[in-house]
Design an enzyme around this catalytic site. Structure first.
Site, PDB file in Angstrom:
ATOM      1  N   ASP A  96       0.979  -1.327   0.105  1.00  0.00           N
ATOM      2  CA  ASP A  96      -0.036  -0.124  -0.114  1.00  0.00           C
ATOM      3  C   ASP A  96       0.764   1.323  -0.183  1.00  0.00           C
ATOM      4  O   ASP A  96       0.410   2.211  -0.389  1.00  0.00           O
ATOM      5  CB  ASP A  96      -0.867   0.075   1.418  1.00  0.00           C
ATOM      6  CG  ASP A  96      -0.264   0.300   2.615  1.00  0.00           C
ATOM      7  OD1 ASP A  96       0.657  -0.350   2.971  1.00  0.00           O
ATOM      8  OD2 ASP A  96      -0.479   1.136   3.305  1.00  0.00           O
ATOM      9  N   ASP A  99       5.476   0.108   3.405  1.00  0.00           N
ATOM     10  CA  ASP A  99       5.906  -0.900   4.033  1.00  0.00           C
ATOM     11  C   ASP A  99       5.507  -2.017   3.030  1.00  0.00           C
ATOM     12  O   ASP A  99       5.391  -1.908   1.975  1.00  0.00           O
ATOM     13  CB  ASP A  99       4.889  -1.037   5.371  1.00  0.00           C
ATOM     14  CG  ASP A  99       3.476  -0.580   4.934  1.00  0.00           C
ATOM     15  OD1 ASP A  99       3.025  -0.815   3.964  1.00  0.00           O
ATOM     16  OD2 ASP A  99       2.789   0.047   5.898  1.00  0.00           O
ATOM     17  N   TYR A 248      -5.988   0.707   8.778  1.00  0.00           N
ATOM     18  CA  TYR A 248      -7.035   1.317   8.166  1.00  0.00           C
ATOM     19  C   TYR A 248      -8.381   0.644   8.567  1.00  0.00           C
ATOM     20  O   TYR A 248      -9.123  -0.109   8.144  1.00  0.00           O
ATOM     21  CB  TYR A 248      -6.963   0.387   6.642  1.00  0.00           C
ATOM     22  CG  TYR A 248      -5.704   0.889   6.147  1.00  0.00           C
ATOM     23  CD1 TYR A 248      -5.862   2.352   5.257  1.00  0.00           C
ATOM     24  CD2 TYR A 248      -4.443   0.367   5.899  1.00  0.00           C
ATOM     25  CE1 TYR A 248      -4.953   2.664   4.536  1.00  0.00           C
ATOM     26  CE2 TYR A 248      -3.652   0.913   4.927  1.00  0.00           C
ATOM     27  CZ  TYR A 248      -3.756   1.931   4.288  1.00  0.00           C
ATOM     28  OH  TYR A 248      -2.381   2.564   3.610  1.00  0.00           O
ATOM     29  N   GLU A 501       5.511   9.874   3.493  1.00  0.00           N
ATOM     30  CA  GLU A 501       5.275   8.486   2.676  1.00  0.00           C
ATOM     31  C   GLU A 501       4.306   8.892   1.698  1.00  0.00           C
ATOM     32  O   GLU A 501       3.362   9.612   1.738  1.00  0.00           O
ATOM     33  CB  GLU A 501       4.466   7.779   4.076  1.00  0.00           C
ATOM     34  CG  GLU A 501       4.296   6.433   3.517  1.00  0.00           C
ATOM     35  CD  GLU A 501       4.018   5.284   4.664  1.00  0.00           C
ATOM     36  OE1 GLU A 501       4.384   4.168   4.512  1.00  0.00           O
ATOM     37  OE2 GLU A 501       3.827   5.705   5.675  1.00  0.00           O
TER      38      GLU A 501
END
Length: 541
Positions: A96, A99, A248, A501
Protein backbone atom coordinates in the site's frame (compact mmCIF):
# COMPACT_ATOMS: atom_id res chain seq x y z
CA UNK A 1 -12.83 11.26 12.85
CA UNK A 2 -9.54 10.28 11.34
CA UNK A 3 -9.61 9.38 7.65
CA UNK A 4 -5.84 9.07 7.25
CA UNK A 5 -3.82 6.02 8.08
CA UNK A 6 -5.24 6.19 11.56
CA UNK A 7 -2.83 5.20 14.28
CA UNK A 8 0.15 4.46 12.02
CA UNK A 9 3.10 3.98 14.34
CA UNK A 10 6.56 5.34 13.87
CA UNK A 11 9.23 3.07 12.47
CA UNK A 12 10.60 2.46 15.98
CA UNK A 13 9.82 3.97 19.40
CA UNK A 14 13.15 5.81 19.25
CA UNK A 15 12.35 7.17 15.82
CA UNK A 16 8.95 8.32 17.03
CA UNK A 17 10.53 10.15 19.96
CA UNK A 18 13.10 11.77 17.70
CA UNK A 19 10.38 12.85 15.29
CA UNK A 20 8.33 14.45 18.07
CA UNK A 21 11.38 16.28 19.39
CA UNK A 22 12.12 17.60 15.92
CA UNK A 23 8.58 18.88 15.65
CA UNK A 24 8.99 20.74 18.92
CA UNK A 25 12.29 22.39 18.12
CA UNK A 26 12.01 23.01 14.38
CA UNK A 27 8.85 24.17 12.58
CA UNK A 28 8.06 22.43 9.35
CA UNK A 29 9.16 24.36 6.33
CA UNK A 30 11.65 24.40 3.52
CA UNK A 31 14.28 21.74 4.25
CA UNK A 32 17.98 22.58 4.42
CA UNK A 33 18.77 21.30 0.92
CA UNK A 34 15.87 23.18 -0.61
CA UNK A 35 16.80 26.38 1.25
CA UNK A 36 20.23 26.37 -0.38
CA UNK A 37 18.76 26.30 -3.87
CA UNK A 38 17.99 29.67 -5.49
CA UNK A 39 14.29 30.26 -6.11
CA UNK A 40 13.64 28.78 -9.56
CA UNK A 41 11.38 30.32 -12.14
CA UNK A 42 8.02 28.63 -12.45
CA UNK A 43 8.23 25.72 -14.87
CA UNK A 44 5.63 24.67 -17.35
CA UNK A 45 3.59 21.62 -16.36
CA UNK A 46 4.00 18.43 -18.37
CA UNK A 47 0.89 16.36 -17.71
CA UNK A 48 2.03 13.66 -20.12
CA UNK A 49 5.20 13.05 -18.13
CA UNK A 50 3.19 13.07 -14.89
CA UNK A 51 0.81 10.48 -16.34
CA UNK A 52 3.65 8.20 -17.43
CA UNK A 53 5.37 8.41 -14.07
CA UNK A 54 2.14 7.84 -12.15
CA UNK A 55 1.63 4.50 -13.90
CA UNK A 56 5.30 3.59 -13.44
CA UNK A 57 4.86 4.00 -9.67
CA UNK A 58 2.51 1.03 -9.47
CA UNK A 59 5.26 -1.22 -10.80
CA UNK A 60 7.42 -0.20 -7.85
CA UNK A 61 4.63 -1.25 -5.48
CA UNK A 62 4.18 -4.71 -6.93
CA UNK A 63 4.37 -7.76 -4.70
CA UNK A 64 5.00 -11.22 -6.10
CA UNK A 65 6.94 -12.55 -9.08
CA UNK A 66 7.73 -9.64 -11.37
CA UNK A 67 7.26 -9.99 -15.15
CA UNK A 68 10.01 -9.56 -17.75
CA UNK A 69 8.33 -6.29 -18.76
CA UNK A 70 8.97 -4.79 -15.31
CA UNK A 71 10.25 -1.22 -15.83
CA UNK A 72 11.43 -0.42 -12.30
CA UNK A 73 14.93 -1.95 -12.26
CA UNK A 74 15.60 -1.67 -8.53
CA UNK A 75 12.72 -3.97 -7.60
CA UNK A 76 12.85 -7.78 -7.52
CA UNK A 77 10.56 -10.69 -6.65
CA UNK A 78 9.05 -10.62 -3.15
CA UNK A 79 6.34 -12.26 -1.06
CA UNK A 80 6.61 -15.50 -3.04
CA UNK A 81 5.30 -17.63 -0.17
CA UNK A 82 2.32 -15.43 0.69
CA UNK A 83 -0.61 -17.65 1.66
CA UNK A 84 1.51 -20.77 1.99
CA UNK A 85 0.79 -21.09 5.73
CA UNK A 86 -2.94 -21.05 5.00
CA UNK A 87 -2.75 -23.35 1.97
CA UNK A 88 -3.80 -20.68 -0.53
CA UNK A 89 -1.97 -18.77 -3.25
CA UNK A 90 -1.83 -15.12 -2.21
CA UNK A 91 1.22 -14.17 -4.26
CA UNK A 92 0.85 -10.82 -6.00
CA UNK A 93 -1.06 -7.62 -5.36
CA UNK A 94 0.29 -4.29 -4.18
CA UNK A 95 2.06 -2.99 -1.11
CA UNK A 96 0.00 0.00 0.00
CA UNK A 97 2.78 2.45 0.81
CA UNK A 98 6.32 2.34 2.18
CA UNK A 99 5.79 -0.93 4.06
CA UNK A 100 5.18 -4.51 2.96
CA UNK A 101 1.69 -5.31 4.23
CA UNK A 102 -0.96 -6.03 1.63
CA UNK A 103 -4.04 -4.25 2.99
CA UNK A 104 -7.18 -5.23 1.10
CA UNK A 105 -9.36 -2.13 1.56
CA UNK A 106 -6.98 0.58 0.27
CA UNK A 107 -5.74 -1.79 -2.45
CA UNK A 108 -9.27 -2.27 -3.74
CA UNK A 109 -9.99 1.48 -3.65
CA UNK A 110 -6.76 2.08 -5.58
CA UNK A 111 -7.91 -0.29 -8.33
CA UNK A 112 -11.43 1.18 -8.39
CA UNK A 113 -9.99 4.63 -9.01
CA UNK A 114 -7.57 3.38 -11.66
CA UNK A 115 -10.47 1.66 -13.41
CA UNK A 116 -12.79 4.68 -13.14
CA UNK A 117 -10.11 6.83 -14.73
CA UNK A 118 -9.61 4.28 -17.50
CA UNK A 119 -13.38 4.17 -18.18
CA UNK A 120 -14.12 7.90 -18.20
CA UNK A 121 -10.87 9.02 -19.83
CA UNK A 122 -10.07 6.05 -22.05
CA UNK A 123 -9.52 8.16 -25.17
CA UNK A 124 -7.24 10.50 -23.24
CA UNK A 125 -5.13 7.65 -21.82
CA UNK A 126 -4.85 6.10 -25.29
CA UNK A 127 -3.91 9.42 -26.87
CA UNK A 128 -1.05 9.68 -24.38
CA UNK A 129 0.17 6.20 -25.33
CA UNK A 130 -0.37 4.82 -21.82
CA UNK A 131 -3.35 2.52 -22.32
CA UNK A 132 -1.31 -0.67 -22.07
CA UNK A 133 0.35 0.44 -18.86
CA UNK A 134 -3.01 1.44 -17.38
CA UNK A 135 -4.42 -2.01 -18.11
CA UNK A 136 -1.37 -3.64 -16.54
CA UNK A 137 -1.73 -1.56 -13.38
CA UNK A 138 -5.40 -2.52 -13.02
CA UNK A 139 -4.87 -6.20 -13.86
CA UNK A 140 -2.06 -6.59 -11.32
CA UNK A 141 -4.64 -5.76 -8.68
CA UNK A 142 -7.62 -7.66 -10.07
CA UNK A 143 -5.60 -10.84 -10.64
CA UNK A 144 -4.81 -10.77 -6.94
CA UNK A 145 -8.44 -10.11 -5.93
CA UNK A 146 -9.58 -13.14 -7.90
CA UNK A 147 -6.92 -15.27 -6.17
CA UNK A 148 -7.90 -13.97 -2.74
CA UNK A 149 -11.58 -14.76 -3.34
CA UNK A 150 -11.16 -18.49 -2.74
CA UNK A 151 -14.83 -19.28 -2.00
CA UNK A 152 -18.06 -17.35 -2.58
CA UNK A 153 -18.15 -16.24 1.06
CA UNK A 154 -14.41 -16.21 1.82
CA UNK A 155 -12.00 -13.39 0.97
CA UNK A 156 -8.42 -12.98 2.17
CA UNK A 157 -8.28 -9.45 3.50
CA UNK A 158 -4.67 -8.88 4.48
CA UNK A 159 -1.22 -10.43 4.19
CA UNK A 160 1.38 -9.38 6.74
CA UNK A 161 1.12 -7.76 10.12
CA UNK A 162 1.47 -4.00 10.47
CA UNK A 163 2.99 -4.09 13.94
CA UNK A 164 5.85 -6.45 13.15
CA UNK A 165 6.36 -4.85 9.75
CA UNK A 166 6.81 -1.41 11.26
CA UNK A 167 9.54 -2.63 13.58
CA UNK A 168 11.64 -3.68 10.57
CA UNK A 169 13.30 -1.66 7.84
CA UNK A 170 14.06 -4.06 5.01
CA UNK A 171 13.80 -4.33 1.26
CA UNK A 172 10.80 -6.39 0.18
CA UNK A 173 13.23 -8.85 -1.41
CA UNK A 174 14.78 -9.54 2.05
CA UNK A 175 11.52 -9.57 4.00
CA UNK A 176 11.65 -11.60 7.24
CA UNK A 177 8.52 -10.23 8.91
CA UNK A 178 5.31 -12.19 9.45
CA UNK A 179 3.29 -13.06 6.35
CA UNK A 180 0.29 -14.19 8.32
CA UNK A 181 -2.86 -13.91 6.21
CA UNK A 182 -6.27 -12.84 7.53
CA UNK A 183 -9.66 -13.50 5.99
CA UNK A 184 -13.30 -12.50 6.17
CA UNK A 185 -16.03 -15.12 5.94
CA UNK A 186 -19.62 -15.80 7.04
CA UNK A 187 -18.63 -15.88 10.72
CA UNK A 188 -16.19 -12.98 10.43
CA UNK A 189 -17.84 -10.56 8.01
CA UNK A 190 -16.36 -7.57 6.26
CA UNK A 191 -19.03 -5.85 4.19
CA UNK A 192 -16.89 -2.76 3.62
CA UNK A 193 -13.99 -4.76 2.19
CA UNK A 194 -16.30 -7.04 0.19
CA UNK A 195 -18.17 -4.01 -1.15
CA UNK A 196 -15.05 -2.10 -2.17
CA UNK A 197 -13.55 -5.18 -3.82
CA UNK A 198 -16.83 -5.78 -5.67
CA UNK A 199 -16.70 -2.17 -6.89
CA UNK A 200 -13.11 -2.58 -8.09
CA UNK A 201 -13.89 -5.82 -9.92
CA UNK A 202 -17.06 -4.43 -11.50
CA UNK A 203 -15.31 -1.27 -12.68
CA UNK A 204 -12.39 -3.30 -14.05
CA UNK A 205 -14.81 -5.60 -15.89
CA UNK A 206 -15.92 -2.55 -17.89
CA UNK A 207 -12.30 -1.67 -18.73
CA UNK A 208 -11.54 -5.15 -20.10
CA UNK A 209 -14.89 -5.70 -21.84
CA UNK A 210 -13.59 -5.18 -25.38
CA UNK A 211 -9.96 -6.24 -25.14
CA UNK A 212 -10.45 -9.35 -23.00
CA UNK A 213 -14.13 -10.35 -22.75
CA UNK A 214 -13.43 -13.65 -21.00
CA UNK A 215 -11.44 -11.90 -18.28
CA UNK A 216 -14.11 -9.20 -18.03
CA UNK A 217 -16.75 -11.89 -17.45
CA UNK A 218 -14.59 -13.52 -14.77
CA UNK A 219 -14.18 -10.22 -12.94
CA UNK A 220 -17.90 -9.49 -13.09
CA UNK A 221 -18.70 -12.95 -11.74
CA UNK A 222 -16.45 -12.38 -8.74
CA UNK A 223 -17.83 -8.85 -8.29
CA UNK A 224 -21.39 -10.13 -8.05
CA UNK A 225 -20.42 -12.85 -5.59
CA UNK A 226 -18.47 -10.38 -3.45
CA UNK A 227 -21.41 -7.99 -3.35
CA UNK A 228 -23.75 -10.78 -2.29
CA UNK A 229 -21.23 -11.80 0.38
CA UNK A 230 -20.98 -8.28 1.77
CA UNK A 231 -24.71 -7.67 1.73
CA UNK A 232 -25.79 -11.02 3.17
CA UNK A 233 -23.24 -11.17 6.02
CA UNK A 234 -22.98 -7.63 7.30
CA UNK A 235 -20.31 -6.18 9.52
CA UNK A 236 -17.13 -4.11 9.35
CA UNK A 237 -13.95 -5.92 8.47
CA UNK A 238 -11.96 -4.27 11.25
CA UNK A 239 -14.37 -5.85 13.74
CA UNK A 240 -13.37 -9.23 12.36
CA UNK A 241 -9.66 -8.53 11.91
CA UNK A 242 -8.20 -6.73 14.90
CA UNK A 243 -4.78 -6.43 13.25
CA UNK A 244 -6.05 -3.84 10.76
CA UNK A 245 -7.58 -1.39 13.25
CA UNK A 246 -4.44 0.66 13.88
CA UNK A 247 -3.82 1.13 10.16
CA UNK A 248 -6.99 1.08 8.06
CA UNK A 249 -9.93 1.19 10.43
CA UNK A 250 -13.27 1.44 8.68
CA UNK A 251 -14.45 4.61 10.40
CA UNK A 252 -17.29 5.23 7.94
CA UNK A 253 -18.68 1.72 8.36
CA UNK A 254 -19.77 -0.50 5.49
CA UNK A 255 -22.94 1.14 4.17
CA UNK A 256 -21.13 3.52 1.82
CA UNK A 257 -19.20 0.61 0.28
CA UNK A 258 -22.37 -1.40 -0.33
CA UNK A 259 -23.99 1.56 -2.10
CA UNK A 260 -20.76 2.14 -4.03
CA UNK A 261 -20.62 -1.51 -5.12
CA UNK A 262 -24.28 -1.52 -6.16
CA UNK A 263 -23.84 1.51 -8.42
CA UNK A 264 -20.68 0.10 -9.98
CA UNK A 265 -22.45 -3.19 -10.64
CA UNK A 266 -25.32 -1.27 -12.19
CA UNK A 267 -22.86 0.55 -14.44
CA UNK A 268 -21.20 -2.76 -15.39
CA UNK A 269 -24.38 -4.75 -16.00
CA UNK A 270 -27.22 -2.29 -16.58
CA UNK A 271 -29.36 -4.43 -14.30
CA UNK A 272 -32.12 -2.37 -12.65
CA UNK A 273 -32.00 -4.35 -9.39
CA UNK A 274 -28.58 -2.90 -8.54
CA UNK A 275 -29.87 0.64 -9.05
CA UNK A 276 -32.97 -0.19 -7.03
CA UNK A 277 -30.71 -1.38 -4.21
CA UNK A 278 -29.03 2.04 -4.06
CA UNK A 279 -32.38 3.82 -4.29
CA UNK A 280 -34.20 1.71 -1.68
CA UNK A 281 -31.35 2.06 0.84
CA UNK A 282 -30.47 5.65 0.02
CA UNK A 283 -31.74 7.01 3.32
CA UNK A 284 -31.02 4.11 5.68
CA UNK A 285 -27.44 3.77 4.39
CA UNK A 286 -26.71 7.50 4.48
CA UNK A 287 -26.40 8.00 0.74
CA UNK A 288 -28.72 11.00 0.72
CA UNK A 289 -28.05 12.02 4.31
CA UNK A 290 -24.31 12.56 4.49
CA UNK A 291 -23.11 15.87 3.06
CA UNK A 292 -19.41 15.23 2.70
CA UNK A 293 -16.29 17.36 2.36
CA UNK A 294 -13.93 14.46 1.66
CA UNK A 295 -13.64 11.38 -0.53
CA UNK A 296 -11.16 8.67 0.40
CA UNK A 297 -10.32 4.97 0.71
CA UNK A 298 -12.57 4.94 3.79
CA UNK A 299 -15.36 7.40 2.97
CA UNK A 300 -17.08 6.67 -0.37
CA UNK A 301 -20.24 8.75 -0.05
CA UNK A 302 -19.13 11.57 -2.38
CA UNK A 303 -18.18 9.02 -5.03
CA UNK A 304 -21.53 7.25 -4.61
CA UNK A 305 -23.35 10.55 -4.97
CA UNK A 306 -21.41 11.53 -8.09
CA UNK A 307 -22.17 8.17 -9.74
CA UNK A 308 -25.87 8.59 -8.94
CA UNK A 309 -25.89 12.17 -10.25
CA UNK A 310 -24.23 10.99 -13.48
CA UNK A 311 -27.27 8.81 -14.23
CA UNK A 312 -29.56 11.83 -14.08
CA UNK A 313 -27.24 14.15 -15.99
CA UNK A 314 -26.90 11.64 -18.82
CA UNK A 315 -30.63 10.92 -18.92
CA UNK A 316 -30.36 7.23 -18.14
CA UNK A 317 -33.86 5.81 -18.88
CA UNK A 318 -33.82 3.60 -15.79
CA UNK A 319 -32.80 6.52 -13.61
CA UNK A 320 -35.85 8.57 -14.59
CA UNK A 321 -38.07 6.14 -12.71
CA UNK A 322 -36.15 6.98 -9.54
CA UNK A 323 -35.70 10.69 -10.19
CA UNK A 324 -36.82 11.89 -6.76
CA UNK A 325 -34.24 9.85 -4.85
CA UNK A 326 -31.48 10.39 -7.40
CA UNK A 327 -32.05 14.14 -7.19
CA UNK A 328 -31.29 13.85 -3.47
CA UNK A 329 -28.08 11.99 -4.28
CA UNK A 330 -27.24 14.70 -6.82
CA UNK A 331 -27.79 17.47 -4.25
CA UNK A 332 -25.28 15.82 -1.91
CA UNK A 333 -22.79 15.35 -4.75
CA UNK A 334 -23.07 19.03 -5.54
CA UNK A 335 -22.56 19.91 -1.86
CA UNK A 336 -19.17 18.17 -2.02
CA UNK A 337 -18.18 19.84 -5.29
CA UNK A 338 -19.36 23.27 -4.10
CA UNK A 339 -17.39 22.70 -0.87
CA UNK A 340 -14.24 22.14 -2.91
CA UNK A 341 -14.95 25.30 -4.91
CA UNK A 342 -15.59 27.24 -1.71
CA UNK A 343 -19.11 28.12 -2.83
CA UNK A 344 -21.28 26.69 -0.09
CA UNK A 345 -21.58 30.16 1.40
CA UNK A 346 -19.78 29.63 4.73
CA UNK A 347 -22.21 30.84 7.38
CA UNK A 348 -20.30 30.04 10.55
CA UNK A 349 -21.86 26.60 10.93
CA UNK A 350 -18.49 24.97 10.29
CA UNK A 351 -17.43 22.25 7.83
CA UNK A 352 -19.31 23.90 4.97
CA UNK A 353 -16.40 24.34 2.58
CA UNK A 354 -13.07 22.57 2.23
CA UNK A 355 -10.27 24.65 3.70
CA UNK A 356 -7.47 26.00 1.51
CA UNK A 357 -3.83 26.50 2.34
CA UNK A 358 -2.39 29.96 1.61
CA UNK A 359 -0.96 28.48 -1.59
CA UNK A 360 -4.37 27.18 -2.71
CA UNK A 361 -4.15 23.50 -1.78
CA UNK A 362 -7.38 21.86 -0.66
CA UNK A 363 -6.78 20.94 2.96
CA UNK A 364 -8.64 18.25 4.93
CA UNK A 365 -6.16 17.06 7.58
CA UNK A 366 -2.46 16.98 8.28
CA UNK A 367 -1.84 13.24 7.80
CA UNK A 368 -1.30 12.48 4.10
CA UNK A 369 -3.44 15.39 2.95
CA UNK A 370 -2.65 14.92 -0.74
CA UNK A 371 -4.81 11.79 -0.82
CA UNK A 372 -7.83 14.10 -0.40
CA UNK A 373 -6.46 16.52 -2.99
CA UNK A 374 -6.07 13.81 -5.62
CA UNK A 375 -9.49 12.27 -4.98
CA UNK A 376 -11.13 15.71 -5.12
CA UNK A 377 -9.31 16.52 -8.37
CA UNK A 378 -10.70 13.33 -9.88
CA UNK A 379 -14.32 13.96 -8.90
CA UNK A 380 -14.08 17.56 -10.11
CA UNK A 381 -12.65 16.43 -13.45
CA UNK A 382 -15.22 13.67 -13.92
CA UNK A 383 -18.19 15.84 -12.93
CA UNK A 384 -17.08 18.64 -15.24
CA UNK A 385 -17.48 16.18 -18.12
CA UNK A 386 -20.86 14.94 -16.89
CA UNK A 387 -22.11 18.53 -16.59
CA UNK A 388 -20.74 19.42 -20.01
CA UNK A 389 -22.52 16.49 -21.63
CA UNK A 390 -25.77 17.76 -20.09
CA UNK A 391 -25.02 21.44 -20.86
CA UNK A 392 -25.57 22.08 -17.19
CA UNK A 393 -24.27 24.26 -14.37
CA UNK A 394 -23.33 23.39 -10.81
CA UNK A 395 -25.76 25.25 -8.56
CA UNK A 396 -23.97 26.35 -5.40
CA UNK A 397 -25.37 28.53 -2.58
CA UNK A 398 -22.71 31.16 -3.22
CA UNK A 399 -23.06 31.18 -6.98
CA UNK A 400 -23.30 28.81 -9.92
CA UNK A 401 -20.21 27.19 -11.41
CA UNK A 402 -19.65 26.15 -15.01
CA UNK A 403 -17.99 22.86 -15.94
CA UNK A 404 -14.86 24.84 -16.80
CA UNK A 405 -14.75 26.12 -13.19
CA UNK A 406 -14.61 22.58 -11.86
CA UNK A 407 -11.91 21.64 -14.34
CA UNK A 408 -9.92 24.76 -13.48
CA UNK A 409 -9.89 23.82 -9.79
CA UNK A 410 -8.85 20.26 -10.62
CA UNK A 411 -6.04 21.66 -12.76
CA UNK A 412 -4.91 23.98 -9.98
CA UNK A 413 -4.63 21.03 -7.60
CA UNK A 414 -2.74 18.96 -10.15
CA UNK A 415 -0.41 21.90 -10.73
CA UNK A 416 0.12 22.32 -6.99
CA UNK A 417 1.15 18.67 -6.73
CA UNK A 418 3.52 19.09 -9.67
CA UNK A 419 5.35 22.11 -8.24
CA UNK A 420 3.24 25.23 -8.64
CA UNK A 421 3.16 25.89 -4.93
CA UNK A 422 4.92 28.24 -2.50
CA UNK A 423 7.94 25.91 -2.11
CA UNK A 424 8.26 25.30 -5.87
CA UNK A 425 8.56 21.64 -4.90
CA UNK A 426 6.97 18.80 -6.85
CA UNK A 427 5.21 16.39 -4.53
CA UNK A 428 5.38 13.72 -7.23
CA UNK A 429 8.68 11.94 -6.79
CA UNK A 430 10.85 11.99 -9.90
CA UNK A 431 8.89 14.79 -11.57
CA UNK A 432 10.40 18.25 -12.11
CA UNK A 433 13.65 19.74 -10.91
CA UNK A 434 12.92 19.47 -7.19
CA UNK A 435 10.98 16.76 -5.39
CA UNK A 436 11.25 14.84 -2.09
CA UNK A 437 14.36 12.67 -2.06
CA UNK A 438 14.03 11.09 1.40
CA UNK A 439 10.71 9.36 0.87
CA UNK A 440 9.56 7.12 3.73
CA UNK A 441 9.78 3.89 1.73
CA UNK A 442 11.78 0.81 2.61
CA UNK A 443 12.63 -0.39 -0.88
CA UNK A 444 13.53 3.05 -2.23
CA UNK A 445 15.67 3.97 0.77
CA UNK A 446 17.97 0.88 0.66
CA UNK A 447 20.46 -0.08 -2.03
CA UNK A 448 18.74 -2.10 -4.75
CA UNK A 449 18.83 -5.87 -4.33
CA UNK A 450 20.11 -6.27 -7.89
CA UNK A 451 23.03 -3.93 -7.14
CA UNK A 452 23.87 -5.58 -3.81
CA UNK A 453 22.23 -8.92 -3.07
CA UNK A 454 23.78 -9.18 0.38
CA UNK A 455 21.01 -9.82 2.91
CA UNK A 456 20.01 -6.76 4.94
CA UNK A 457 18.42 -7.63 8.26
CA UNK A 458 15.54 -6.06 10.13
CA UNK A 459 17.54 -3.76 12.42
CA UNK A 460 20.44 -3.35 10.02
CA UNK A 461 18.12 -1.47 7.72
CA UNK A 462 17.46 1.04 10.50
CA UNK A 463 21.13 1.37 11.40
CA UNK A 464 22.54 1.68 7.89
CA UNK A 465 19.73 3.19 5.84
CA UNK A 466 16.73 4.64 7.68
CA UNK A 467 18.67 7.06 9.87
CA UNK A 468 21.11 8.40 7.34
CA UNK A 469 20.39 11.87 6.06
CA UNK A 470 21.27 11.29 2.43
CA UNK A 471 18.82 10.97 -0.44
CA UNK A 472 17.27 7.58 -1.18
CA UNK A 473 19.43 5.52 -3.54
CA UNK A 474 16.34 4.61 -5.62
CA UNK A 475 13.86 7.10 -7.07
CA UNK A 476 10.24 6.10 -6.40
CA UNK A 477 9.09 7.76 -9.62
CA UNK A 478 5.43 8.70 -9.81
CA UNK A 479 4.74 8.41 -6.09
CA UNK A 480 2.71 11.27 -4.64
CA UNK A 481 3.81 11.80 -1.04
CA UNK A 482 1.61 12.87 1.87
CA UNK A 483 2.48 16.48 1.16
CA UNK A 484 2.56 19.76 3.06
CA UNK A 485 0.54 20.94 6.03
CA UNK A 486 -2.19 23.57 5.97
CA UNK A 487 0.43 26.34 5.84
CA UNK A 488 2.14 24.88 2.76
CA UNK A 489 5.09 23.74 4.91
CA UNK A 490 6.93 20.51 4.22
CA UNK A 491 10.02 18.80 5.62
CA UNK A 492 11.78 16.24 3.45
CA UNK A 493 12.80 13.76 6.14
CA UNK A 494 12.48 9.98 6.04
CA UNK A 495 11.22 10.00 9.63
CA UNK A 496 8.50 12.53 8.80
CA UNK A 497 6.18 9.80 7.58
CA UNK A 498 3.04 11.94 7.82
CA UNK A 499 4.39 14.02 4.94
CA UNK A 500 6.99 11.90 3.10
CA UNK A 501 5.24 8.53 2.85
CA UNK A 502 3.48 7.88 -0.45
CA UNK A 503 0.42 5.65 -0.87
CA UNK A 504 -1.07 3.98 -3.93
CA UNK A 505 -4.40 5.74 -3.39
CA UNK A 506 -2.68 9.13 -3.59
CA UNK A 507 -1.55 8.50 -7.16
CA UNK A 508 -4.41 6.35 -8.52
CA UNK A 509 -7.02 9.13 -8.92
CA UNK A 510 -4.49 11.36 -10.68
CA UNK A 511 -4.06 8.94 -13.59
CA UNK A 512 -7.40 9.99 -15.06
CA UNK A 513 -6.84 13.65 -14.19
CA UNK A 514 -3.40 13.80 -15.81
CA UNK A 515 -4.72 12.03 -18.90
CA UNK A 516 -7.55 14.55 -19.34
CA UNK A 517 -5.33 17.57 -18.71
CA UNK A 518 -2.66 16.24 -21.07
CA UNK A 519 -5.20 15.77 -23.85
CA UNK A 520 -6.60 19.27 -23.41
CA UNK A 521 -3.15 20.83 -23.23
CA UNK A 522 -2.06 18.98 -26.38
CA UNK A 523 -5.12 20.04 -28.30
CA UNK A 524 -4.76 23.62 -27.10
CA UNK A 525 -1.18 23.65 -28.33
CA UNK A 526 -2.43 22.34 -31.70
CA UNK A 527 -4.83 25.25 -32.02
CA UNK A 528 -7.82 24.56 -29.83
CA UNK A 529 -9.64 21.71 -28.08
CA UNK A 530 -11.21 20.40 -31.26
CA UNK A 531 -12.49 17.14 -29.79
CA UNK A 532 -13.50 18.39 -26.36
CA UNK A 533 -16.83 19.77 -25.25
CA UNK A 534 -17.63 23.44 -25.65
CA UNK A 535 -16.92 24.21 -21.99
CA UNK A 536 -13.65 22.30 -22.02
CA UNK A 537 -12.61 24.06 -25.21
CA UNK A 538 -13.30 27.43 -23.63
CA UNK A 539 -11.28 26.44 -20.58
CA UNK A 540 -8.17 25.23 -22.41
CA UNK A 541 -7.78 28.03 -24.96
Amino acid sequence: MSRGRAGRTAATPAAALLFLLLLLVAPLGRDADAAAVPEPEEEGVDYGAALSKSLLYFEAQRSGRLPHSQRVPWRGHSGLTDGLQQGVDLVGGYYDAGDHVKFGLPMAFTVTMLAWGAIDFADDVRAAGEWGHALEAIKWGTDYFVKAHTEPFVYWAEVGDGDTDHYCWQRPEDMTTSRQAYRIDKDNPGSDLAGETAAALAAASIVFRRSNPHYSHLLLHHAQQMFEFGDRYRGTYDSSIAEVRSYYASVSGYRDELLWAALWLHRATGRPDYLRYAVDRAEDFGGVGWAMTEFSWDVKYAGVQVLAAKLLLEGDPGALRHRAVLEQYKAKAEHYLCACLGRNGGNGSGNVDVERSPGGMLYVRQWNNLQYVSSAAFLLTAYSRYLSSASGLLRCPAGAAAPSDLLALARSQADYILGRNPLRLSYMVGYGRRYPVRVHHRGASIVAHKANSRFIGCMQGFDDWFGRGRANPNVLAGAIVGGPNGRDEFRDDRGNYMQTEACTYNTAPMVGVFARLHRLATEAADGGCRRGTADEAADCR
